[in-house]
Design an enzyme around this catalytic site. Sequence first.
Site, PDB file in Angstrom:
ATOM      1  N   HIS A  88       1.235   4.835  -2.757  1.00  0.00           N
ATOM      2  CA  HIS A  88       0.787   5.497  -3.993  1.00  0.00           C
ATOM      3  C   HIS A  88       1.993   6.073  -4.716  1.00  0.00           C
ATOM      4  O   HIS A  88       2.750   6.852  -4.124  1.00  0.00           O
ATOM      5  CB  HIS A  88      -0.207   6.604  -3.655  1.00  0.00           C
ATOM      6  N   GLU A 110     -11.128   4.232   6.349  1.00  0.00           N
ATOM      7  CA  GLU A 110     -10.106   5.224   6.725  1.00  0.00           C
ATOM      8  C   GLU A 110     -10.838   6.512   7.130  1.00  0.00           C
ATOM      9  O   GLU A 110     -10.838   6.877   8.300  1.00  0.00           O
ATOM     10  CB  GLU A 110      -9.151   5.481   5.544  1.00  0.00           C
ATOM     11  N   HIS A 167      -9.681   1.267  -1.030  1.00  0.00           N
ATOM     12  CA  HIS A 167      -9.529   2.118   0.154  1.00  0.00           C
ATOM     13  C   HIS A 167     -10.876   2.227   0.862  1.00  0.00           C
ATOM     14  O   HIS A 167     -11.859   2.692   0.268  1.00  0.00           O
ATOM     15  CB  HIS A 167      -9.069   3.527  -0.246  1.00  0.00           C
ATOM     16  N   HIS A 173       0.837  -1.203   0.000  1.00  0.00           N
ATOM     17  CA  HIS A 173       0.000   0.000   0.000  1.00  0.00           C
ATOM     18  C   HIS A 173       0.868   1.247   0.000  1.00  0.00           C
ATOM     19  O   HIS A 173       1.255   1.761   1.052  1.00  0.00           O
ATOM     20  CB  HIS A 173      -0.920  -0.031   1.233  1.00  0.00           C
ATOM     21  N   ASP A 214       1.801   4.434   2.506  1.00  0.00           N
ATOM     22  CA  ASP A 214       0.740   5.237   1.880  1.00  0.00           C
ATOM     23  C   ASP A 214       1.308   6.328   0.975  1.00  0.00           C
ATOM     24  O   ASP A 214       1.307   6.175  -0.242  1.00  0.00           O
ATOM     25  CB  ASP A 214      -0.187   5.814   2.968  1.00  0.00           C
ATOM     26  N   ASP A 215       1.751   7.423   1.560  1.00  0.00           N
ATOM     27  CA  ASP A 215       2.313   8.550   0.801  1.00  0.00           C
ATOM     28  C   ASP A 215       3.479   9.086   1.625  1.00  0.00           C
ATOM     29  O   ASP A 215       3.371  10.139   2.291  1.00  0.00           O
ATOM     30  CB  ASP A 215       1.233   9.635   0.629  1.00  0.00           C
TER      31      ASP A 215
HETATM   32  N1  ADE Z   1      -4.687   8.688  -2.313  1.00  0.00           N
HETATM   33  C1  ADE Z   1      -3.444   8.818  -1.857  1.00  0.00           C
HETATM   34  N2  ADE Z   1      -3.404   8.529  -0.532  1.00  0.00           N
HETATM   35  C2  ADE Z   1      -4.663   8.205  -0.158  1.00  0.00           C
HETATM   36  C3  ADE Z   1      -5.273   7.812   1.060  1.00  0.00           C
HETATM   37  N3  ADE Z   1      -4.579   7.686   2.200  1.00  0.00           N
HETATM   38  N4  ADE Z   1      -6.599   7.577   1.069  1.00  0.00           N
HETATM   39  C4  ADE Z   1      -7.313   7.702  -0.051  1.00  0.00           C
HETATM   40  N5  ADE Z   1      -6.792   8.071  -1.227  1.00  0.00           N
HETATM   41  C5  ADE Z   1      -5.468   8.319  -1.286  1.00  0.00           C
HETATM   42 ZN    ZN Z   2      -3.666   4.801   0.299  1.00  0.00          ZN
END
Ligand code: ADE
Ligand code: ZN
Length: 334
Positions: free
Chosen positions: A19, A201, A198, A17, A279-280
């Site tokens: 992006h 969250e 997703h 997971h 995630d990011d």
């Molecule tokens: N796109 C990038 N990060 C995300 C996240 N944590 N939740 C939903 N969409 C995303």
């Molecule tokens: Zn994500």
Amino acid sequence: MSPLTPDVAAIPKAELHVHLEGTATPDLIRRLAARNGVQLPTERLFNPDGSFAWNDFLHFLESYDLAAAAIRTGADYRDVTYEYLAACAAEGAVYVELIASLDHGKNVGLSDEEHLAGIAQGIDDAQRDHGITGRIISSIVRNFGVADCEDVARRTVALGHPYVVGFNMAGDEANFPASDYARAFAIVHEAGLGCSVHAGEHAGPESIRAALELPGVVRISHGVRAVEDPDLVAELAERQIVLEVCPTSNVVLGVFPTYEAHPLGALRAAGVPVTLGSDDPPYFGTTIGREYELAHDRLGCSLADLREITETALNAAFSDTEGLVNQPDRRADL
Ligand code: ADE
Ligand code: ZN
């Protein structure tokens, strides 16, 4: 960031997971913008200390799109992919599934073929130089609309790229219910792609239940708010639905107030299979190695638990991961 402790550094890691556009650091985004002659909206995109600026989830999604607009060519996508995989390999990762968005390529005028060729080149170069395996998850973004998402699903299948092994749906789950995207998932599921969504969250258990109704869904990106509904937790455990959990993302985006309040341990204790993701990473000040370290230091995972989490990820991967931990020193660890 301080180096990982030797015990955690030595553990083979796998990430399901993350992006792809969200892996590009502020430094890389600035380099790509300069190379492409793109004027970045510096005031909106960066804090005074140079980090990405955002103050809540929807603002984060906006900053993400602004930064992604600097990634414009196949060579750029190659570099974003390569730099991220190289950094993961340095932290002991052996396998990464990169959530990539055909929409973001199209937004900057790239053909799907150029977009994927760039990512694939980064994967091949990282495999050659760092021995790490990368694969691609094609992602739709809910808030880009149902028609767009179905179009991306069809294009994903038509491309038939050997590195595209799965399909995901990201974006604003609270305002765009999963059921609207059933056709998009049917298209990719019939073509044999593994599916994840997703959910759980920024919306609660009902969002996870709706995601599980979509064709082919066997993993949930996040899913952590399942903890609000014990029946759902029991169902996830019973069906062995894998949660791709990103603790730091959850804490900094305010899903849980602290690491200590994070339900990773409770979900594991209930028998739900979990994996770790970043995630990011530059947006949230983390890395995949740091997520393993935090799970060890603050979420109650022993080193053996961390090894089990990697094994769960390799088993739940949408591509064949057989032999990825065959190197003698790593085999001993698993
Ligand atoms: N796109 C990038 N990060 C995300 C996240 N944590 N939740 C939903 N969409 C995303
Ligand atoms: Zn994500």
